[in-house]
Design a protein around this motif. Structure first.
Motif, mmCIF file in Angstrom:
data_model
loop_
_atom_site.group_PDB
_atom_site.id
_atom_site.type_symbol
_atom_site.label_atom_id
_atom_site.label_comp_id
_atom_site.label_asym_id
_atom_site.label_seq_id
_atom_site.Cartn_x
_atom_site.Cartn_y
_atom_site.Cartn_z
ATOM 1 N N VAL A 1 -7.579 -47.281 1.482
ATOM 2 C CA VAL A 1 -8.466 -47.512 2.635
ATOM 3 C C VAL A 1 -7.681 -48.026 3.849
ATOM 4 N N PRO A 2 -6.903 -49.114 3.717
ATOM 5 C CA PRO A 2 -6.164 -49.545 4.914
ATOM 6 C C PRO A 2 -5.119 -48.542 5.383
ATOM 7 N N THR B 1 -6.971 -45.584 7.043
ATOM 8 C CA THR B 1 -7.595 -46.063 8.289
ATOM 9 C C THR B 1 -6.533 -46.234 9.375
ATOM 10 N N ARG B 2 -5.406 -46.836 8.991
ATOM 11 C CA ARG B 2 -4.325 -47.055 9.960
ATOM 12 C C ARG B 2 -3.788 -45.718 10.469
ATOM 13 N N ILE C 1 -5.304 -42.859 10.643
ATOM 14 C CA ILE C 1 -6.272 -42.214 11.547
ATOM 15 C C ILE C 1 -6.208 -42.860 12.931
ATOM 16 N N ALA C 2 -6.065 -44.177 12.949
ATOM 17 C CA ALA C 2 -6.077 -44.900 14.227
ATOM 18 C C ALA C 2 -4.799 -44.722 15.027
ATOM 19 N N THR D 1 -13.130 -43.024 -1.574
ATOM 20 C CA THR D 1 -12.977 -43.886 -0.402
ATOM 21 C C THR D 1 -12.330 -43.161 0.776
ATOM 22 N N THR D 2 -11.448 -42.209 0.507
ATOM 23 C CA THR D 2 -10.738 -41.573 1.621
ATOM 24 C C THR D 2 -11.533 -40.435 2.263
ATOM 25 N N LEU E 1 -13.736 -41.606 5.094
ATOM 26 C CA LEU E 1 -12.933 -42.050 6.244
ATOM 27 C C LEU E 1 -12.487 -40.853 7.092
ATOM 28 N N ALA F 1 -13.828 -39.408 10.827
ATOM 29 C CA ALA F 1 -12.907 -39.221 11.955
ATOM 30 C C ALA F 1 -12.955 -37.780 12.479
#
Lengths: 295, 432
Positions: free
Chosen positions: B94-95, B98-99, B101-102, B120-121, B124, B128
């Motif tokens: 997850v982190p 998320t990172r 993608i950001a 979980t992925t 996300l 996006a």
């Protein structure tokens, strides 16, 4: 019934390996009072040194001895170079634990750099098995059980029958008092770290022989059962760690034999929690402490 | 009256139109442009026990992007493979995702998102608005509400049923099922349990084991007591090696035949297992069942040659090219890249709706099996139908396309050979 007996046999075999590592961990903790998480990575180092030697034609048992000595020396260097200075500077115990976690991760990935991340093996095991009282053990497992028993006996004799052993116990019990009695505590500490490291390296090779296939996470995976065994026996108590190792090993195999094997460790650790609720200092904690003061 | 209504309605209509445009309606608006290279996220474990999946999925990415870049890129953009380490653990995935993608510029498409972390992925990446071709086999995605999700490999339940079909076809009726306790392995169980009795076989014992134990002797003793004639298996290479070594020791050197997934058709699996139980067993007694695809088509040859041409993948090309999920990832990249050309933009929220158009059968369409041919046909103003390494994708309303199955065996050099096929419709019937 047959499965019960067989599972006890398998548990003794895996417990012997856990005990080897747990005793080393306990000796080192008893001497330094440092929860050394790097121990797992040092065990992995032992397994890979064993691999290096076996790939060059050296027998697994000679490799076990050599890996023990090398990891013993690495252990002393680790204490002298990193932990002892931190202790001298008054670093808090929790911070030291974090340092040992970090050092373990670094060492683990240094091993990956040299050996790669894929699974390794010492090769095909001999097909020979031994049947004893309904238990079935491979030749390697029998050797490891005998070796572990011999090392435990040797450690027992060292601690109880020699001046060095008494000095180690005195240093573990009260370092300042031991110093004032003329004991060279730094030297004794080095010897304890050497001994602990030797058991750690030997346990790494023994573990790699038992698992047959292993990778760089070997020590990290088995550190938890080893710490559990040490805590179960009474942290810092070598004899307790021996018994703790066997309890964890046998409980784990019995769980695999009679419950869902996916929860084999859950059952073993459940027993650990229950036993600690009954005996908070572990199986040998209070008794050993009393005897240590009387010795 | 009508005029007054128009006067009243006009500012409302204008406001509504402005709101719609501001909210970014994807169709009909001017496609946005990007500058610089595009990043194709390979979301997979690159560290930890499942790290081999990272290697398996990077290879088709390199093969596809080498070919795409050699033919001038996508709308003038070069494409890079960007590794995103999900470690096989949702807590890290997850982190890390998320990172990525950001912080990753032009992160316009993705592959991977394997079973251990997909739950979980997938949300996300979907949120996006990045289209992705996943290699996960989770049954929970057989019906889903993720518009950016695409899967061209079968669900795990179908794989499990295919294991049963193959085992029974070989004459084995009493199976011992031993799966590692991860979501990917255990996903095969429902299909296997459903199919085995329908095929006249039985499950003698069904065990779930933890990964990387010091010993599996107790589990092996239970399996031996069930007297299975086949072992239906799913576990990582290290766990497999330890289990089989224990089995061999406790069963007088005799190992049962094994049926497992083509996920294990990897150099890591081959090396780890042959070292402890020998090449003879691995090449003669292990069947690997997974997605079927014809290995004689021009599309397959283009794929395999691209793997062989890249220095980073040439060593694993002989094995990897025969495994379904990486081939599906390769096809997925080509499909997404061609959809970008059709949409005239590389932005996911715009080109996503063109993905199905790339593969849908159309009268008069030019059938293409690689990116360069598709790009040339589109440039010539033709409509196209992509038929790739895995054949013709036939997506259902949930963007899943399962296909047929095959069985493979290892060769002595670690490469693999197809030894039989299993009908996809038979598998689906068994699940029904």
């Amino acid at each position: 019934m047959q499965l019960l007996i067989e599972a006890i046999g398998f548990g003794i075999a895996s417990g012997a390996v856990i005990a080897l590592g747990a005793v080393g961990f306990s000796v080192q903790f008893g001497m330094s009072n440092v929860l050394n998480i790097t121990y797992g990575a040092l065990m992995t180092l032992g397994a890979y040194i064993g691999l290096f030697l076996i790939d060059r034609g050296i027998s697994p048992w000679a490799a076990l001895a050599i890996a023990g000595v090398v990891v013993g020396a690495a252990s002393v260097a680790f204490n002298r170079g990193l932990l002892a200075p931190l202790v001298r500077r008054g670093t808090r115990a929790f911070a030291i634990v974090i340092v040992t976690v970090s050092a373990g991760v670094v060492l683990q990935y240094v091993i990956v750099v040299f050996a790669g991340p894929d699974a390794k093996s010492y090769g095909e095991q001999s097909g020979q098995t031994f049947h004893l009282l309904g238990m079935v053990l491979t030749a390697s497992e029998v050797t490891i059980v005998v070796l572990a028993a011999a090392l435990m006996l040797g450690l027992h004799l060292l601690l109880t029958r020699t001046t060095l052993g008494r000095a180690m116990r005195a240093t573990a019990s009260n370092r300042i008092l031991a110093q004032s009695c003329g004991i060279a505590t730094d030297r004794i500490s080095d010897i304890a770290w050497m001994l602990s490291g030797m058991l750690c390296g030997a346990a790494g090779v023994a573990l790699a022989i038992t698992t047959v296939s292993f990778d760089f996470s070997l020590g990290a995976v088995f550190l938890i059962p080893m710490i559990a065994a040490a805590v179960l026996g009474g942290i810092g108590q070598p004899y307790g760690a021996m018994v703790g190792g066997l309890v964890v090993g046998v409980a784990s195999e019995l769980a695999a034999a009679f419950t869902n094997p996916a929860y084999r460790e859950v059952v073993a650790f459940g027993i650990l929690i229950v036993m600690l609720l009954v005996r908070p200092h572990g199986l040998f904690g209070a008794a050993w402490a009393t005897r240590r003061l009387m010795a | 009256m009508g005029i007054h209504r128009w006067r009243l309605a006009s500012p409302l209509a204008l406001a509504t139109a402005l709101v719609l445009v501001a909210c970014g309606g994807s169709q009909g608006a001017t496609p946005p442009t990007q500058t610089g290279a595009l990043n194709l996220g390979v979301i997979a474990p690159f560290t930890g026990p499942a790290a081999e999946f990272g290697t398996l999925l990077t290879a088709p990415c390199l093969a596809a992007t080498d070919l795409i870049n050699a033919s001038g890129g996508v709308l003038g953009h070069q494409v890079n493979c960007t590794s995103i380490d999900d470690t096989g653990d949702p807590a890290d995935a997850v982190p890390n995702v998320t990172r990525a993608i950001a912080t990753t510029s032009n992160f316009d498409f993705a592959i991977g998102l394997e079973s251990n972390t997909a739950a979980t992925t997938v949300p996300l990446v979907n949120n996006a608005k990045i289209p992705f071709f996943t290699t996960n086999g989770l049954v929970s995605f057989t019906k889903n509400n993720f518009p950016y999700y695409y899967r061209v490999t079968p669900g795990d339940d179908a794989n499990g049923a295919a294991f049963a079909v193959w085992a029974v076809q070989q004459g084995y009726k009493n199976a011992a099922i031993v799966f590692q306790n991860n979501i990917g392995s255990e996903g095969n169980l429902p299909g296997l349990n459903a199919a085995m009795p329908k095929l006249g076989g039985k499950v003698g014992i069904n065990l779930t084991i933890p990964a990387d134990s010091a010993s599996y002797s107790s589990e092996v003793a239970r399996v031996i007591a069930a007297k299975p004639d086949v072992l239906i298996w799913s576990a990582d290479p290290q766990t497999t090696a330890t289990f089989l070594a224990n089995y061999k020791s406790l069963n007088n050197g005799v190992l049962p035949p094994m049926v497992t997934a083509t996920d294990s058709l990897t150099p890591d699996f081959f090396n780890a297992v042959t070292k402890v139980v020998g090449v003879d067993y691995v090449t003669k007694q292990i069947w690997l069942v997974g997605s079927y695809f014809d290995q004689t088509t021009p599309a397959f040859n283009t794929y395999k040659n691209a793997l062989l041409a890249d220095a980073k993948t040439k060593d694993i090309a002989p094995v990897l090219s025969t495994v379904g999920p990486p081939a599906g990832a390769y096809d997925g990249i080509n499909i997404m890249a061609l959809a970008m050309i059709m949409a005239k933009t590389t932005v996911g929220s715009y080109y996503n709706s063109y993905i199905l158009q790339v593969v849908s059968p159309k009268s008069g369409a030019t059938v293409v099996g690689n990116y360069a041919d598709g790009k040339a046909a589109l440039a010539a103003g033709k409509s196209i139908q992509y038929v790739g390494v895995l054949g013709k994708p036939a997506f259902d309303q949930y963007h899943n396309s399962a296909g047929e199955f095959d069985a493979n065996k290892f060769n002595a050099d670690g490469s693999a050979t197809q030894v039989g096929t299993i009908s996809g419709s038979q598998v689906l019937q068994l699940l029904g």
